[in-house]
Design a protein around this motif. Structure first.
Motif, PDB file in Angstrom:
ATOM      1  N   ASP A  71       0.855  -1.103  -0.286  1.00 52.07           N
ATOM      2  CA  ASP A  71      -0.106   0.289   0.118  1.00 52.07           C
ATOM      3  C   ASP A  71       0.917   1.257   0.401  1.00 52.07           C
ATOM      4  OD1 ASP A  71       0.852  -0.597   2.990  1.00 52.07           O
ATOM      5  OD2 ASP A  71      -0.852   0.078   3.725  1.00 52.07           O
ATOM      6  N   ASP A  72       2.548   1.185   0.438  1.00 51.58           N
ATOM      7  CA  ASP A  72       2.806   2.198  -0.254  1.00 51.58           C
ATOM      8  C   ASP A  72       3.467   3.238  -1.135  1.00 51.58           C
ATOM      9  OD1 ASP A  72       3.841   2.337   2.648  1.00 51.58           O
ATOM     10  OD2 ASP A  72       5.431   1.121   2.405  1.00 51.58           O
ATOM     11  N   PRO A  73       3.107   4.443  -1.598  1.00 54.82           N
ATOM     12  CA  PRO A  73       3.706   5.083  -3.112  1.00 54.82           C
ATOM     13  C   PRO A  73       4.384   4.208  -3.379  1.00 54.82           C
ATOM     14  CG  PRO A  73       2.150   6.593  -1.119  1.00 54.82           C
ATOM     15  CD  PRO A  73       3.258   5.319  -0.598  1.00 54.82           C
ATOM     16  N   PRO A  74       4.693   4.794  -4.769  1.00 58.81           N
ATOM     17  CA  PRO A  74       6.412   4.054  -5.428  1.00 58.81           C
ATOM     18  C   PRO A  74       6.966   4.321  -4.966  1.00 58.81           C
ATOM     19  CG  PRO A  74       4.398   4.084  -7.676  1.00 58.81           C
ATOM     20  CD  PRO A  74       4.421   4.953  -6.012  1.00 58.81           C
ATOM     21  N   ASP A  75       8.742   4.173  -4.861  1.00 60.88           N
ATOM     22  CA  ASP A  75       9.446   4.549  -4.083  1.00 60.88           C
ATOM     23  C   ASP A  75       9.778   5.556  -5.099  1.00 60.88           C
ATOM     24  OD1 ASP A  75      11.789   4.572  -2.916  1.00 60.88           O
ATOM     25  OD2 ASP A  75      13.401   4.484  -3.533  1.00 60.88           O
ATOM     26  N   VAL A  76       9.841   6.162  -6.320  1.00 62.16           N
ATOM     27  CA  VAL A  76      10.672   7.138  -7.259  1.00 62.16           C
ATOM     28  C   VAL A  76       8.662   8.451  -7.120  1.00 62.16           C
ATOM     29  CG1 VAL A  76       9.036   6.563  -9.436  1.00 62.16           C
ATOM     30  CG2 VAL A  76      10.144   7.867  -9.239  1.00 62.16           C
ATOM     31  N   VAL A  77       7.946   8.001  -6.655  1.00 63.35           N
ATOM     32  CA  VAL A  77       7.057   9.247  -5.605  1.00 63.35           C
ATOM     33  C   VAL A  77       8.151  10.175  -4.612  1.00 63.35           C
ATOM     34  CG1 VAL A  77       5.072   9.839  -4.545  1.00 63.35           C
ATOM     35  CG2 VAL A  77       4.871   8.292  -6.202  1.00 63.35           C
ATOM     36  N   ILE A  78       8.248   9.213  -3.974  1.00 63.11           N
ATOM     37  CA  ILE A  78       9.232   9.333  -2.724  1.00 63.11           C
ATOM     38  C   ILE A  78      10.177  10.441  -2.744  1.00 63.11           C
ATOM     39  CG2 ILE A  78      10.042   8.675  -0.077  1.00 63.11           C
ATOM     40  CD1 ILE A  78       7.302   8.057  -0.529  1.00 63.11           C
ATOM     41  N   ARG A  79      11.069  10.026  -3.639  1.00 68.04           N
ATOM     42  CA  ARG A  79      12.620  10.937  -4.550  1.00 68.04           C
ATOM     43  C   ARG A  79      11.802  11.903  -4.156  1.00 68.04           C
ATOM     44  NH1 ARG A  79      17.142   7.161  -5.311  1.00 68.04           N
ATOM     45  NH2 ARG A  79      16.404   5.016  -4.919  1.00 68.04           N
TER      46      ARG A  79
END
Length: 212
Positions: free
Chosen positions: A5-13
């Protein structure tokens, strides 16, 4: 470590880039911004910004844009920047000293609370008000201060043993400057900064231009 359920890591970056741009806007006295205007500052499409933010809720209004301060506050809460994060730094050579002296950490919620090196001539000295300790004290300081973030600025041959000690002591996120890929458990996040690799990724284009 990423959950379904986490946003994609590229979004967090991308979130820290949004936050930085929003701070610049406030410094410029700008209090409202559209996704188009924000995107132009960081080379991201307006649609991508709206999609990224949609993972965390509804922000802004159609035709009006975003309230810069409110959006910045939302992103800072998402990134956990409403609290101070203790960080340990391992390797206090020229690079490590430059990192330790960087003023931007404290203003952005990051506090270096421990410096470690194996050089007996450095142990006991202080950099930016923090005393350098021997590796033997790493676990004690990490557990005592509740640190979960670490920076590794040691030679490649030493990076994996250092990472093992850090993880065993409770570190869960590592920024690694050593030119090596660390072997870590799934519950540990790792980011890498390798200037040589980045420069080499650009020499490809320069070499292609030269051959054209």
């Amino acid at each position: 470590m990423e959950r379904l359920d986490d946003p994609p890591d590229v979004v967090i970056r991308r979130l820290p880039l949004y936050a930085r741009s929003l701070r610049y806007l406030l410094d410029e006295g700008i209090h409202s911004v559209s996704s188009q205007e924000l995107g132009e500052r960081i080379n991201v499409t307006a649609a991508q910004i709206r999609k990224d933010l949609s993972y965390f809720g509804e922000f802004g209004k159609q035709g009006i844009g975003y309230d810069v301060e409110k959006l910045l506050n939302h992103i800072e809460r998402i990134l956990g920047l409403t609290q101070s994060w203790p960080v340990v730094l391992v390797g206090v050579g020229y690079l490590g000293q430059a990192i330790a002296r960087y003023d931007g950490f404290h203003s952005q919620g990051l506090q270096i609370i421990g410096l470690f090196d194996t050089d007996p001539q450095k142990v006991g000295q202080a950099v930016a008000g923090v005393e350098i300790s021997d590796y033997a004290h790493m676990s004690e300081v990490i557990r005592g201060k509740g640190a979960r973030l670490a920076i590794i600025a040691v030679p490649a041959a030493d990076a994996q043993p250092v990472a093992d000690i850090l993880i065993d002591a409770g570190i869960r996120a590592i920024l690694c400057y050593a030119p090596i890929i660390l072997q870590t458990p799934e519950h540990v996040w790792v980011r890498y900064i390798d200037p040589v690799a980045v420069l080499h990724s650009m020499t490809y284009y320069l070499a292609r231009e030269h051959l054209a």
